[in-house]
Design a protein around this motif. Sequence first.
Motif, short mmCIF file in Angstrom:
data_model
loop_
_atom_site.label_atom_id
_atom_site.label_comp_id
_atom_site.label_asym_id
_atom_site.label_seq_id
_atom_site.Cartn_x
_atom_site.Cartn_y
_atom_site.Cartn_z
N LEU A 189 0.83 -1.21 0.00
CA LEU A 189 0.00 0.00 0.00
C LEU A 189 0.86 1.25 0.00
O LEU A 189 0.53 2.25 -0.63
N ALA A 190 1.97 1.20 0.72
CA ALA A 190 2.86 2.36 0.78
C ALA A 190 3.75 2.44 -0.45
O ALA A 190 4.06 3.53 -0.93
N TYR A 245 3.11 1.56 -3.50
CA TYR A 245 2.41 1.94 -4.73
C TYR A 245 2.49 3.44 -5.03
O TYR A 245 2.94 3.82 -6.12
N PRO A 246 2.08 4.31 -4.12
CA PRO A 246 2.21 5.74 -4.44
C PRO A 246 3.66 6.15 -4.68
O PRO A 246 3.94 6.99 -5.53
N LEU A 247 4.58 5.54 -3.96
CA LEU A 247 5.97 5.95 -4.05
C LEU A 247 6.63 5.52 -5.35
O LEU A 247 7.75 5.91 -5.65
#
Lengths: 301, 303
Positions: free
Chosen positions: A102-103, A105-107
């Motif tokens: 989850l973390a 992915y945006p990064l």
Amino acid sequence: MLNNFSVSLRKGIRHTHVFDIVNIAVMLFISAVMIYPMLYVLSMSFSSFDAVQTNKVTFYPIGFSLTAYKMALSGSGILTFFSNSVFYAAVGSLMHVSFTMLAAYPLSFENFCLRKVVNVFILITMFFGGGLIPFFILIKDLGLYNTRWAILLPGLTSAWSIIISRIYIKESVGISLIEAARIDGGNEFWIFLRIVMPISLPIIAYLGLTSAVGHWNSYFNALLFLQDRDKQPIQVYLMRVIIQNTRSDFTAPAGPEQIAMQHYLQQIKYATIIIATAPILLVYPFLQKHFVKGIMIGALK
Amino acid sequence: MKIQHISKVLRRDRDLIIMIIPVIVFFIIFSYIPMVGLTMAFQDFIPKKGFFGSDWVGLYWFKEFFTSIFIGRLIRNTVLINVYSIIFGFPLPIIFALLLNELCNVRFKKIIQTISYMPYFVSTVVMVSIMMLMMNYPDGIITRIVVALGGPQTNFFMDPGMFRTLYVASGVWQGMGFGSILYIAVLTSISPEIYEYAIIDGANRFQQMIHISLPSMRTTIATMLILSIGGIFSVGYEKIILMYNPATYETADVISTYVYRRGIINSEFSFSTAVGLFNSVVNFIVLWIANKISYRLTEVSIC
């Protein structure tokens, strides 16, 4: 070129050089050293009482007997500890994978507005930290002392996991694929769940397996924070029984059974070791592929 | 203009921001708040009074530590354990990888590799337990072998002289297979043509290994060496706590175990936090220096 290669290859294989013989011998020796301790413990645990007492066991069980296992499995709650370990490994790795991906992915997007800030924010935690004492006080102050969360929460993610996950997503999931999905109107959560996660199976395997193995093998946090025996994992039990040598853990109803247990104490220890580590040993040959892959990705960084 | 741009970007990334918030909160709680907790090192911390109520004592605890009778022993043990681990543990994965790479039979190679990974997956508790059982005094199998070969009959775990040997040897046993993965990967990426040229030039297998395989790992070896040396002040407490006892503190007690004993068991929070902070700072400085030196020498660095 290919012709030359196969010619020289054939030339090489025709002779078995001294080098090869020495190499094979060394490899066999190393393998023997790696295996022998486990082999010995296994043999001792399956041997008969007499063989163990008279120190006859060397490489294989003598006088096959399951008594040590029967005794190890009964009367001392070992199954509770075992299932606690299963719980921490399964739930812990599930949480680790979800949270990390989850973390990550945006990064993995170049133009995510917070990308640089968060990356530095996370990277710093790899080099600095509060240390053991502040961590200990934190867990207590959060009210997590003597709860299962003391084991599960700190393991939610790590800087290392996030870094290799975001590298993987960036390299292996084409940005064009995601762009197309965005144009089609999917929101980010949907893209994450339906597109990115299924493609990221290799890194998910790595995260899940390393987390599961890590939880199964860990003892220190449990030692520190779990006072109730019914929450403790099997490594803590093993530590008490063998390293701290507390006999009180072998409880059985008083009488002939308890006396028999005292006799078998040494052998029960061997059996307990096997019980504690069998799951890992049975499973690791299938896992190693994923561990290696994960290291490769990390090595690139 | 600028504000419009910012709000547009925030709206575009809104979902992503929502996704990233939990992780930020996680690191704030579990990484950054403990960092704030380091202020305990400069206070006379009493849990009831908390961070803001405890008195400030400046460098008092650091002075206590520097003048304590144990500091020499702790630093010496920490550094020596690492030095021995590097001397014995660093070359072995490299040698193992080189030899493994020379194996012709693919099946045999894979089997050996799988076997070599096994010790890594065994937990610390299990490994120390096996050691204690096999070296049990007086009837463990290794104890008996040592006596049969003419050695002394003692309890190895009570002997300070044996501690480092046991610690480093078990570390090597556990780490060699897994530690070779990286080197094996580098070796498999060498193009076979280079070996052919060497064969044509008349090189034997051993020479091929020394002059082709080994140099190709130069960068990787250098990087790993920096990391190892950079960590020379850092020894984890988990294995040592399982292996040591008051009889072996002389050689077994390292900075991190001292922090554990004084901080967790004795609840001397401020003092042990100060010691831990000292350890972290020294660690960082050493890593920095190692990195800088290596960069000067070989143009390899981890930054």
